[in-house]
Design a protein around this motif. Structure first.
Motif, short mmCIF file in Angstrom:
data_model
loop_
_atom_site.label_atom_id
_atom_site.label_comp_id
_atom_site.label_asym_id
_atom_site.label_seq_id
_atom_site.Cartn_x
_atom_site.Cartn_y
_atom_site.Cartn_z
N MET A 199 -3.14 36.98 -0.30
CA MET A 199 -2.80 35.49 -0.83
C MET A 199 -4.09 34.60 -0.86
SD MET A 199 0.00 32.75 -0.75
CE MET A 199 -0.80 31.64 0.40
N TYR A 200 -4.40 34.31 0.43
CA TYR A 200 -5.56 33.43 0.91
C TYR A 200 -6.65 33.80 0.41
CZ TYR A 200 -2.75 30.59 4.06
OH TYR A 200 -1.74 29.73 4.42
N LYS A 201 -6.96 35.10 0.49
CA LYS A 201 -8.27 35.63 -0.16
C LYS A 201 -8.30 35.38 -1.75
CE LYS A 201 -9.32 39.21 3.07
NZ LYS A 201 -9.52 40.81 3.55
N SER A 202 -7.41 35.86 -2.39
CA SER A 202 -7.36 35.42 -3.74
C SER A 202 -7.25 34.05 -4.28
CB SER A 202 -6.26 36.39 -4.31
OG SER A 202 -5.29 36.27 -3.79
N LEU A 203 -6.66 33.47 -3.53
CA LEU A 203 -6.46 31.90 -3.61
C LEU A 203 -7.75 31.20 -3.41
CD1 LEU A 203 -3.25 30.32 -2.38
CD2 LEU A 203 -4.14 30.35 -4.87
N GLY A 204 -8.45 31.69 -2.50
CA GLY A 204 -10.06 30.94 -2.28
C GLY A 204 -10.86 31.36 -3.69
N LEU A 205 -10.95 32.68 -3.93
CA LEU A 205 -11.75 32.90 -4.99
C LEU A 205 -11.42 32.08 -6.16
CD1 LEU A 205 -13.92 34.86 -6.03
CD2 LEU A 205 -12.25 36.38 -6.61
N LEU A 206 -9.93 32.15 -6.43
CA LEU A 206 -9.43 31.71 -7.88
C LEU A 206 -9.68 30.20 -7.85
CD1 LEU A 206 -6.22 33.75 -8.27
CD2 LEU A 206 -8.40 33.52 -9.80
N GLY A 207 -9.35 29.55 -6.65
CA GLY A 207 -9.51 27.92 -6.51
C GLY A 207 -11.08 27.45 -6.92
N GLY A 208 -11.92 28.24 -6.17
CA GLY A 208 -13.19 28.03 -6.47
C GLY A 208 -13.67 28.06 -7.98
N ILE A 209 -13.07 29.38 -8.69
CA ILE A 209 -13.55 29.27 -10.11
C ILE A 209 -12.94 28.22 -10.95
CG2 ILE A 209 -13.24 30.71 -12.13
CD1 ILE A 209 -13.22 33.04 -10.37
N ALA A 210 -11.58 28.00 -10.56
CA ALA A 210 -11.08 26.76 -11.25
C ALA A 210 -11.73 25.54 -11.05
CB ALA A 210 -9.67 26.59 -10.64
N LEU A 211 -12.04 25.05 -9.74
CA LEU A 211 -13.14 23.89 -9.40
C LEU A 211 -14.44 24.07 -10.29
CD1 LEU A 211 -12.37 21.64 -7.59
CD2 LEU A 211 -14.04 22.63 -5.98
N ALA A 212 -15.07 25.11 -10.29
CA ALA A 212 -16.26 25.50 -11.14
C ALA A 212 -16.08 25.00 -12.52
CB ALA A 212 -16.82 26.71 -10.98
N VAL A 213 -14.76 25.68 -13.15
CA VAL A 213 -14.57 25.41 -14.55
C VAL A 213 -14.35 24.05 -14.57
CG1 VAL A 213 -12.93 25.61 -16.34
CG2 VAL A 213 -13.72 27.67 -14.88
N LEU A 214 -13.67 23.20 -13.76
CA LEU A 214 -13.44 21.72 -13.94
C LEU A 214 -14.67 21.06 -13.93
CD1 LEU A 214 -10.10 21.04 -11.95
CD2 LEU A 214 -10.56 21.25 -14.38
N LEU A 215 -15.68 21.10 -13.04
CA LEU A 215 -16.84 20.47 -12.77
C LEU A 215 -17.64 20.79 -13.92
CD1 LEU A 215 -17.01 20.55 -9.29
CD2 LEU A 215 -16.31 18.57 -10.49
N LEU A 216 -17.76 22.10 -14.52
CA LEU A 216 -18.76 22.15 -15.59
C LEU A 216 -18.79 21.49 -16.65
CD1 LEU A 216 -20.22 25.09 -15.06
CD2 LEU A 216 -19.13 25.95 -17.09
#
Lengths: 176, 65
Positions: free
Chosen positions: A159-176
């Motif tokens: 869970m932590y591994k996939s949450l890290g990756l997914l949270g990063g992608i979400a943050l990148a999409v939001l800031l893009l």
């Protein structure tokens, strides 16, 4: 064009960092099971040192500590050294001091610290047979904790591994 | 009219759905719910300016002043 590249680079940095954070969180669970297992190995060796070789406690602790690497070896080693250097120190006090000092390097939870503190409180308090009995008790408690930790690990490591990756992608999409 | 906001919302939606699934599988239902709510709030914050523009134009078209 250059802004495009800049965005790409910053997004990949964000994703990389948050994936790393996720892996760090997952590592805690991995370390917890490993340290519990190492502790069990060390304790059963301590039992045989006490029962069969009749080694004095400081010497036995140092001997076990030097053969194990990692923080568990450090715990045994420095408790033994503290005991042999300061003659007037009680064993439980030395164990407690070392455990407190190494607390931020160990990734155990409160329950397990409690078991270790209680183990230290009686360490050196009685003769061979009693010691062995208490070590056996601590071993079973640690074993149960290890099973629990194993379950936790199966559940949360992924869970932590996939949450890290997914949270990063979400943050990148939001800031893009 | 820029369409990339639509893609952005779609991306947020997909990510939230996947995060939700991961959390539910790990047995943390309440946090999964929280992420869903957070996703809704984020998307609303993204589109609130456009909704405001829409209301203003509707008002000015039908002379609701």
């Amino acid at each position: 064009m250059i802004i495009m590249y800049l965005k790409l680079v910053t997004s990949s940095i964000i994703i990389g960092c948050s994936t790393f954070i996720g892996f760090e969180f997952a590592k805690k669970h991995v370390l917890r099971t490993r340290q519990l297992r190492e502790l069990q190995g060390a304790l059963s060796r301590l039992e045989s040192e006490i029962l069969h070789y009749m080694t004095p406690l400081p010497e036995a602790l140092v001997r076990i500590g030097t053969t194990m690497d990692g923080v568990i070896g450090d715990l045994f080693c420095s408790t033994g050294q503290m005991l042999s250097e300061k003659r007037n120190m009680i064993t439980s006090q030395a164990w407690r001091n070392t455990l407190d000092r190494l607390k931020d390097q160990l990734s155990l939870n409160e329950e397990e610290y409690d078991i270790l503190y209680r183990f230290g409180d009686q360490l050196g308090g009685s003769y061979g047979q009693g010691q062995s009995k208490y070590i056996g008790l601590t071993l079973t408690q640690l074993y149960q904790q290890e099973i629990k930790a194993q379950e936790c690990r199966q559940k949360y490591e992924r869970m932590y591994k996939s949450l890290g990756l997914l949270g990063g992608i979400a943050l990148a999409v939001l800031l893009l | 009219m820029n369409v990339d906001i639509i893609f952005k919302i779609a991306a947020v939606g997909i990510l939230i759905a996947v995060i939700n699934q991961v959390l539910v599988k790990a047995g943390r239902d309440e946090i999964a719910m929280m992420t869903t709510l957070a996703g809704i709030v984020v998307v609303l914050l993204m589109v609130i300016n456009m909704i405001n523009q829409l209301f203003n134009s509707v008002k000015s078209i039908f002379r609701f002043y």
